[in-house]
Design a protein around this motif. Structure first.
Motif, mmCIF file in Angstrom:
data_model
loop_
_atom_site.group_PDB
_atom_site.id
_atom_site.type_symbol
_atom_site.label_atom_id
_atom_site.label_comp_id
_atom_site.label_asym_id
_atom_site.label_seq_id
_atom_site.Cartn_x
_atom_site.Cartn_y
_atom_site.Cartn_z
ATOM 1 N N VAL A 119 0.842 -1.205 0.000
ATOM 2 C CA VAL A 119 0.000 0.000 0.000
ATOM 3 C C VAL A 119 0.873 1.249 0.000
ATOM 4 O O VAL A 119 0.592 2.227 -0.710
ATOM 5 C CB VAL A 119 -0.953 -0.034 1.214
ATOM 6 C CG1 VAL A 119 -1.649 1.307 1.375
ATOM 7 C CG2 VAL A 119 -1.969 -1.141 1.045
ATOM 8 N N GLN A 120 1.940 1.227 0.783
ATOM 9 C CA GLN A 120 2.811 2.403 0.839
ATOM 10 C C GLN A 120 3.533 2.636 -0.491
ATOM 11 O O GLN A 120 3.725 3.791 -0.904
ATOM 12 C CB GLN A 120 3.834 2.240 1.973
ATOM 13 C CG GLN A 120 3.227 2.370 3.365
ATOM 14 C CD GLN A 120 2.445 3.661 3.516
ATOM 15 O OE1 GLN A 120 2.918 4.742 3.152
ATOM 16 N NE2 GLN A 120 1.228 3.565 4.055
ATOM 17 N N ALA A 121 3.921 1.546 -1.130
ATOM 18 C CA ALA A 121 4.543 1.706 -2.452
ATOM 19 C C ALA A 121 3.553 2.331 -3.424
ATOM 20 O O ALA A 121 3.894 3.246 -4.190
ATOM 21 C CB ALA A 121 5.009 0.348 -2.981
ATOM 22 N N TYR A 122 2.309 1.840 -3.397
ATOM 23 C CA TYR A 122 1.282 2.391 -4.285
ATOM 24 C C TYR A 122 1.025 3.856 -3.961
ATOM 25 O O TYR A 122 0.944 4.707 -4.865
ATOM 26 C CB TYR A 122 0.003 1.569 -4.128
ATOM 27 C CG TYR A 122 -1.170 2.123 -4.899
ATOM 28 C CD1 TYR A 122 -1.256 1.994 -6.279
ATOM 29 C CD2 TYR A 122 -2.193 2.804 -4.238
ATOM 30 C CE1 TYR A 122 -2.326 2.514 -6.981
ATOM 31 C CE2 TYR A 122 -3.263 3.331 -4.932
ATOM 32 C CZ TYR A 122 -3.328 3.182 -6.301
ATOM 33 O OH TYR A 122 -4.376 3.715 -6.987
ATOM 34 N N ILE A 123 0.928 4.174 -2.641
ATOM 35 C CA ILE A 123 0.637 5.568 -2.236
ATOM 36 C C ILE A 123 1.781 6.483 -2.658
ATOM 37 O O ILE A 123 1.558 7.585 -3.188
ATOM 38 C CB ILE A 123 0.407 5.637 -0.711
ATOM 39 C CG1 ILE A 123 -0.919 4.968 -0.366
ATOM 40 C CG2 ILE A 123 0.440 7.077 -0.224
ATOM 41 C CD1 ILE A 123 -1.159 4.858 1.125
ATOM 42 N N PHE A 124 3.018 6.041 -2.432
ATOM 43 C CA PHE A 124 4.152 6.890 -2.793
ATOM 44 C C PHE A 124 4.157 7.155 -4.301
ATOM 45 O O PHE A 124 4.362 8.296 -4.739
ATOM 46 C CB PHE A 124 5.457 6.199 -2.364
ATOM 47 C CG PHE A 124 6.621 7.137 -2.267
ATOM 48 C CD1 PHE A 124 6.993 7.708 -1.050
ATOM 49 C CD2 PHE A 124 7.352 7.481 -3.398
ATOM 50 C CE1 PHE A 124 8.061 8.594 -0.969
ATOM 51 C CE2 PHE A 124 8.401 8.357 -3.322
ATOM 52 C CZ PHE A 124 8.769 8.924 -2.114
ATOM 53 N N GLU A 182 -9.275 5.615 -12.747
ATOM 54 C CA GLU A 182 -9.330 6.999 -12.300
ATOM 55 C C GLU A 182 -8.192 7.258 -11.326
ATOM 56 O O GLU A 182 -7.705 6.356 -10.647
ATOM 57 C CB GLU A 182 -10.665 7.276 -11.596
ATOM 58 C CG GLU A 182 -11.852 7.124 -12.501
ATOM 59 C CD GLU A 182 -11.840 8.129 -13.633
ATOM 60 O OE1 GLU A 182 -11.341 9.236 -13.455
ATOM 61 O OE2 GLU A 182 -12.326 7.766 -14.718
ATOM 62 N N GLY A 183 -7.734 8.493 -11.280
ATOM 63 C CA GLY A 183 -6.661 8.855 -10.351
ATOM 64 C C GLY A 183 -7.145 8.798 -8.913
ATOM 65 O O GLY A 183 -8.288 9.098 -8.598
ATOM 66 N N LYS A 184 -6.294 8.329 -8.039
ATOM 67 C CA LYS A 184 -6.655 8.218 -6.625
ATOM 68 C C LYS A 184 -5.667 9.033 -5.806
ATOM 69 O O LYS A 184 -4.462 8.956 -5.999
ATOM 70 C CB LYS A 184 -6.589 6.753 -6.175
ATOM 71 C CG LYS A 184 -7.569 5.853 -6.919
ATOM 72 C CD LYS A 184 -7.406 4.440 -6.450
ATOM 73 C CE LYS A 184 -8.392 3.525 -7.173
ATOM 74 N NZ LYS A 184 -8.099 3.423 -8.604
ATOM 75 N N THR A 185 -6.201 9.795 -4.937
ATOM 76 C CA THR A 185 -5.356 10.587 -4.045
ATOM 77 C C THR A 185 -5.656 10.191 -2.604
ATOM 78 O O THR A 185 -6.723 10.490 -2.090
ATOM 79 C CB THR A 185 -5.633 12.088 -4.214
ATOM 80 O OG1 THR A 185 -5.423 12.413 -5.576
ATOM 81 C CG2 THR A 185 -4.708 12.897 -3.353
ATOM 82 N N PRO A 186 -4.767 9.446 -2.011
ATOM 83 C CA PRO A 186 -5.054 8.986 -0.645
ATOM 84 C C PRO A 186 -4.999 10.128 0.347
ATOM 85 O O PRO A 186 -4.343 11.123 0.102
ATOM 86 C CB PRO A 186 -3.948 7.976 -0.374
ATOM 87 C CG PRO A 186 -2.831 8.385 -1.260
ATOM 88 C CD PRO A 186 -3.450 8.955 -2.478
#
Lengths: 244, 235
Positions: free
Chosen positions: B200-205, B231-235
Motif C-alpha cells: 500500500v505504501q509503495a502504491y501511495i508513494f 481513475e486517479g486516486k489521491t489517498p
C-alpha cells in the motif's frame, strides 16, 4: 536524529541508476512490445476490414452475376419460346397448306372419278341407246336405215364450204362412204346421182360397211367428213352428257 | 532491532565514503531488478508467455494509473513512476529476508526518494510549461497564494518522507518487538500485515509522485487513441 548525507546521496544515485536500468531493460521493451502487438492487432483489423470489404464486393459481384445470368436465362427462355412459337406457326401453316393441297387433290380425284363415272355412265347410256335404237330400227324396213338418211347427207354436203366441196373426190381420190349394211344397186345409184348433183361432178366412192353406224350414212374425204348417222348422234349426245 | 531508527551507522568504508546497510541492500535490489528485467525481456514476443503477460499487466497498469491521474501520455513518466513503485515495493518486502532491514525504514532512503520526486516535479513542470509558466503556477489561483504554495512544496515532500518512513519503520519495529517477546510463529500475521502495508505504501508513494508531477505539468486532454481504464486516486 542525524541525517547521513552520504547515504542520502548514494540512495538518490542508486534510485536514479535503477530508473535508467528499468527504463532501458523493463519498461521500454515491455511498452514497445505492447505497442507492437497493438499495431499488429490494428493491422489485422485493418486487413480484416479490407478483406471483409473485398468479400462484400465479391459477394455483390457474385449477386450481380447471378442476376445477370438469370436475366440471360430468361431472355434465352423467351427467345426459345418465340422460336418455338414461330416453328409451331410455320408447322401449322405448312400442315394447313398440306391439308389444303391434299383436300384439293382429293377433290380433283373425286371430280376425276365423277367424270370417269359420268363417262362410263354416258358410254353405257350410249350403248344402251344404240341397242335400243338398233332393236327399234330392226322393226323398220331395211331400206329406211339408208335411204331415210340420204337427203340429210346430201344437205350436209351442200352446206359445206365451196372449197371443201371442190376438194371432195378431186384428183381421183375416192370418197369413203360408211354404211350400216351393204347397199343395194338402186341405193348405190341414188347416192352416186345425189352426190354428182350436189357436187356438180361425178366422184368415185368406196363403200365401207360398218354396222356400228346402226342407221345413216357417213362420208369421209382426206380433208373433210360428213357424219349423218345414229352413231354420230349418239356420240354427240354422249359427249354432251360427259361434259363437265 | 535495537538501534535507533533515526541514527545510521556505516557498515564499512569505501575510501572516504561510509557505506551504510541500506545502501548495500539497495545495491542488491538494484542488481536483482536489473538482472531480472534484463533476463525477463530478452525474448519478448507479440505472442506473450504467462510471465511476459504478467510483466505487461504491471506496465499497462502503471500506464493506466499515470494516464488516469495526469490525463496525458504516460510514456515520459513511466520509467520514474514505475521505478519508484517497484523499488519501494521490493524494498518494503525485503524485510521478509532474515537479517535484512528494509532501506525504506531509514530516513535517508525515503528522503532521497522524496527529493527525486521534488526534482522531477520541478523538471517536468519547467519542461512542460517553461520556466515562467512553471513559476506562474505558484501564483495560482492568486498571487496571495505564493507563500502557501512554496511552503506546500516543502511540506508535501516532507510528508512523503515521513509517511513512508513512519509506516515501514513502525512495521519493522513492531515485528522486532513481537519477535523478541513471543517467539518464532507469532510475528507471522504481523509480517503478512507488513507485506500489505508495504504494498500500500509503495502504491501511495507512486500515486502521490504522479499527482505532484501531474500538478506541475498541468492537465491535458487525454490521447485519443489510448483508453483510460482507471481513475486517479489521491489517498
Amino acid at each position: 536524529m542525524r541525517i547521513d548525507w552520504w547515504t542520502l546521496a548514494l540512495q538518490a544515485i542508486n534510485v536514479l541508476v535503477l530508473v535508467f536500468i528499468l527504463s532501458r531493460f523493463l519498461f521500454r521493451p515491455i511498452a514497445d512490445i505492447v505497442e507492437a502487438r497493438r499495431a499488429e492487432a490494428r493491422a489485422l483489423l485493418d486487413r480484416a476490414e479490407a478483406e471483409k470489404a473485398a468479400a462484400e464486393a465479391d459477394r455483390a459481384e457474385a449477386r450481380a452475376e447471378v442476376e445477370r445470368r438469370a436475366r440471360d436465362r430468361d431472355a434465352a427462355h423467351a427467345a426459345v419460346a418465340a422460336e418455338v412459337d414461330r416453328e409451331k406457326a410455320a408447322l401449322l401453316a405448312a400442315a394447313r397448306a398440306e391439308g389444303e393441297r391434299l383436300r384439293a387433290a382429293a377433290e380433283a380425284d373425286v371430280a376425276g372419278l365423277e367424270r370417269s363415272a359420268q363417262r362410263v355412265a354416258a358410254d353405257r347410256a350410249s350403248r344402251l341407246a344404240v341397242d335400243i335404237a338398233a332393236k327399234l330400227l330392226a322393226r323398220l324396213p331395211e331400206d329406211v336405215r339408208v335411204s331415210g338418211f340420204l337427203d340429210g347427207l346430201l344437205r350436209a354436203v351442200a352446206a359445206l364450204p365451196e372449197t371443201t366441196r371442190a376438194s371432195l373426190g378431186a384428183e381421183g381420190v375416192p370418197l369413203r362412204l360408211k354404211t350400216p349394211r351393204v347397199l343395194g344397186a338402186a341405193e348405190s345409184e341414188a347416192l352416186r346421182a345425189g352426190l354428182a348433183r350436189v357436187l356438180g361432178r361425178d366422184v368415185a366412192i368406196t363403200v365401207v360397211v360398218e354396222p356400228a353406224l346402226v342407221a345413216g350414212l357417213e362420208l369421209e374425204a382426206p380433208h373433210a367428213s360428213v357424219r349423218n348417222s345414229f352413231r354420230a348422234d349418239l356420240d354427240r349426245i354422249a359427249e354432251e352428257l360427259t361434259r363437265p | 532491532m535495537n538501534a535507533s531508527p533515526l541514527t545510521l551507522e556505516p557498515a564499512f568504508m569505501l575510501g572516504p565514503v561510509p557505506i551504510a546497510a541500506p545502501v548495500v541492500v539497495t545495491w542488491v535490489i538494484l542488481a536483482v531488478l536489473g538482472v531480472g528485467a534484463f533476463l525477463a525481456t530478452r525474448r519478448l514476443s507479440t505472442r506473450p508467455s504467462a510471465f511476459q503477460s504478467l510483466l505487461e499487466i504491471v506496465v499497462v497498469t502503471i500506464d493506466d494509473q499515470i494516464r488516469g491521474t495526469m490525463q496525458t501520455d504516460p510514456a515520459r513518466f513511466r520509467a520514474l513512476i514505475g521505478t519508484i513503485f517497484l523499488y519501494v515495493l521490493v524494498a518494503n518486502w525485503s524485510s521478509l529476508v532474515p537479517g535484512v532491514e528494509p532501506p525504506t525504514a531509514r530516513l535517508e532512503t525515503d528522503a532521497a526518494l522524496a527529493f527525486i520526486v521534488l526534482g522531477a516535479t520541478v523538471a517536468f513542470g519547467i519542461a512542460t510549461r517553461g520556466l515562467g509558466g512553471y513559476l506562474a503556477t505558484f501564483a495560482e489561483p492568486t498571487w496571495v497564494m505564493i507563500p502557501l504554495n512554496l511552503v506546500e512544496q516543502v511540506t508535501r515532500t516532507f510528508s512523503l518522507i515521513v509517511r513512508l518512513f513512519g509506516n515501514v519503520m513502525s512495521g519493522v519495529f513492531v515485528i522486532g518487538i513481537v519477535l523478541s517477546l513471543a517467539g518464532l510463529l507469532v510475528p507471522i500475521p504481523l509480517m503478512a500485515l507488513d507485506l500489505l502495508t508495504g504494498a500500500v505504501q509503495a502504491y501511495i508513494f507512486a500515486v502521490l509522485a504522479t499527482v505532484f508531477i501531474g500538478a506541475a505539468v498541468g492537465e491535458r486532454p487525454p490521447p485519443r487513441s489510448e483508453p483510460t481504464s482507471s481513475e486517479g486516486k489521491t489517498p
